[in-house]
Motif scaffolding. Structure first.
Motif, PDB file in Angstrom:
ATOM      1  N   SER A  15      13.613  66.027  70.474  1.00 20.52           N
ATOM      2  CA  SER A  15      13.044  64.799  69.687  1.00 20.52           C
ATOM      3  C   SER A  15      12.732  65.172  68.245  1.00 20.52           C
ATOM      4  O   SER A  15      12.753  64.156  67.727  1.00 20.52           O
ATOM      5  CB  SER A  15      11.646  64.510  70.333  1.00 20.52           C
ATOM      6  N   LEU A  18      15.812  64.528  66.212  1.00 20.46           N
ATOM      7  CA  LEU A  18      15.988  63.000  66.229  1.00 20.46           C
ATOM      8  C   LEU A  18      15.230  62.035  65.459  1.00 20.46           C
ATOM      9  O   LEU A  18      15.197  61.090  64.771  1.00 20.46           O
ATOM     10  CB  LEU A  18      16.156  62.489  67.597  1.00 20.46           C
ATOM     11  N   LEU A  21      15.887  62.517  61.814  1.00 23.30           N
ATOM     12  CA  LEU A  21      16.839  61.759  61.403  1.00 23.30           C
ATOM     13  C   LEU A  21      16.292  60.195  61.319  1.00 23.30           C
ATOM     14  O   LEU A  21      16.956  59.397  60.514  1.00 23.30           O
ATOM     15  CB  LEU A  21      17.843  61.727  62.566  1.00 23.30           C
ATOM     16  N   ALA A  22      15.617  59.775  62.406  1.00 28.46           N
ATOM     17  CA  ALA A  22      15.188  58.493  62.566  1.00 28.46           C
ATOM     18  C   ALA A  22      14.281  58.084  61.162  1.00 28.46           C
ATOM     19  O   ALA A  22      14.353  57.163  60.707  1.00 28.46           O
ATOM     20  CB  ALA A  22      14.456  58.138  63.767  1.00 28.46           C
ATOM     21  N   LEU A  32      18.060  54.762  66.744  1.00 30.13           N
ATOM     22  CA  LEU A  32      17.585  55.746  67.577  1.00 30.13           C
ATOM     23  C   LEU A  32      16.351  55.371  68.281  1.00 30.13           C
ATOM     24  O   LEU A  32      16.221  55.764  69.640  1.00 30.13           O
ATOM     25  CB  LEU A  32      17.273  57.236  66.729  1.00 30.13           C
ATOM     26  N   THR A  36      16.581  55.186  72.354  1.00 33.28           N
ATOM     27  CA  THR A  36      16.003  56.359  73.154  1.00 33.28           C
ATOM     28  C   THR A  36      14.617  55.724  73.970  1.00 33.28           C
ATOM     29  O   THR A  36      14.430  56.002  74.870  1.00 33.28           O
ATOM     30  CB  THR A  36      15.077  57.302  72.139  1.00 33.28           C
ATOM     31  N   VAL A  74      12.083  62.655  75.866  1.00 35.06           N
ATOM     32  CA  VAL A  74      12.730  62.182  74.618  1.00 35.06           C
ATOM     33  C   VAL A  74      12.620  60.859  74.276  1.00 35.06           C
ATOM     34  O   VAL A  74      12.263  60.491  73.281  1.00 35.06           O
ATOM     35  CB  VAL A  74      14.356  62.558  74.583  1.00 35.06           C
ATOM     36  N   VAL A  78      10.849  60.649  70.414  1.00 32.81           N
ATOM     37  CA  VAL A  78      11.396  60.301  69.406  1.00 32.81           C
ATOM     38  C   VAL A  78      10.591  59.163  68.438  1.00 32.81           C
ATOM     39  O   VAL A  78      10.304  59.554  67.180  1.00 32.81           O
ATOM     40  CB  VAL A  78      12.906  59.622  69.623  1.00 32.81           C
TER      41      VAL A  78
END
Length: 204
Positions: A15, A18, A21-22, A32, A36, A74, A78
């Protein structure tokens, strides 16, 4: 406890990148976070039954439950990680950049530590949820405390079912308290800030 907590650690490891990145672009977040989040809507029993086909494992392999709970972790974390990193003050990031911190070092040394309190809050929710959901494994023969529910239901022993509920609740509270203590230990600056507010209030 192993079946409940190993997925929490694996889910956290997945997570964090991710969530990072989000938080970089609106497009990544728009993809994302909802995707998720939808993973949490998949019925747990159905997922545990389908995973052996996907992973090539036996139906009674504990790995199926670990993977399923990792997916749910996850799904919960996230958004928490993305929101936590987004809440880091821009002036702090700018100051770290001005001091010569490169992006990776700035993330590890500045952004992630400041995001820890929010991340730990999400982690506590995931850990408590996993502690409860791991009992579903008993329906496919994986044992654990869930066996108290299945056995108590089959043999019509309410006391056994109640015992299972109490034990799961006790373990969930234990895990939650442990994560809370760890969160406070690794973020000593939050305790300093709280102490300063208390002293200021007493002085007033």
């Amino acid at each position: 406890m192993v079946l409940a907590l190993v997925p929490v650690l694996l889910g956290l490891a997945i997570s964090i990148p991710l969530g990072w990145l989000a938080g970089r672009t609106r497009i990544a977040r728009a993809v994302l976070v909802p995707v998720t989040g939808l993973l949490y809507t998949v019925p747990s029993l159905a997922l545990i039954v389908v995973l052996p086909i996907v992973l090539g494992t036996r139906i009674l392999d504990p790995l199926n439950l670990i993977v399923a709970l990792t997916i749910y972790t996850v799904a919960l974390l996230v958004r928490s990680v993305a929101d936590a990193l987004a809440a880091v003050p821009a002036v702090t990031i700018a100051a770290a950049t001005a001091m010569g911190y490169r992006p990776f070092r700035r993330f590890v040394s500045v952004e992630l530590p400041l995001a820890v309190p929010v991340v730990v809050a999400g982690l506590r929710v995931a850990a408590v949820s996993n502690t409860s959901m791991v009992t579903v494994g008993a329906l496919v023969g994986l044992g654990g405390l869930g066996r108290l529910f299945t056995d108590g239901f089959q043999r019509d022993i309410p006391a056994e079912i109640v015992t299972g509920i109490v034990l799961v609740l006790a373990l969930a509270l234990l895990v939650d308290g442990l994560l809370l203590a760890i969160g406070r230990w690794i973020t000593p600056w939050t305790r300093v800030g709280a102490g300063a507010r208390v002293r200021a209030g007493a002085a007033a």
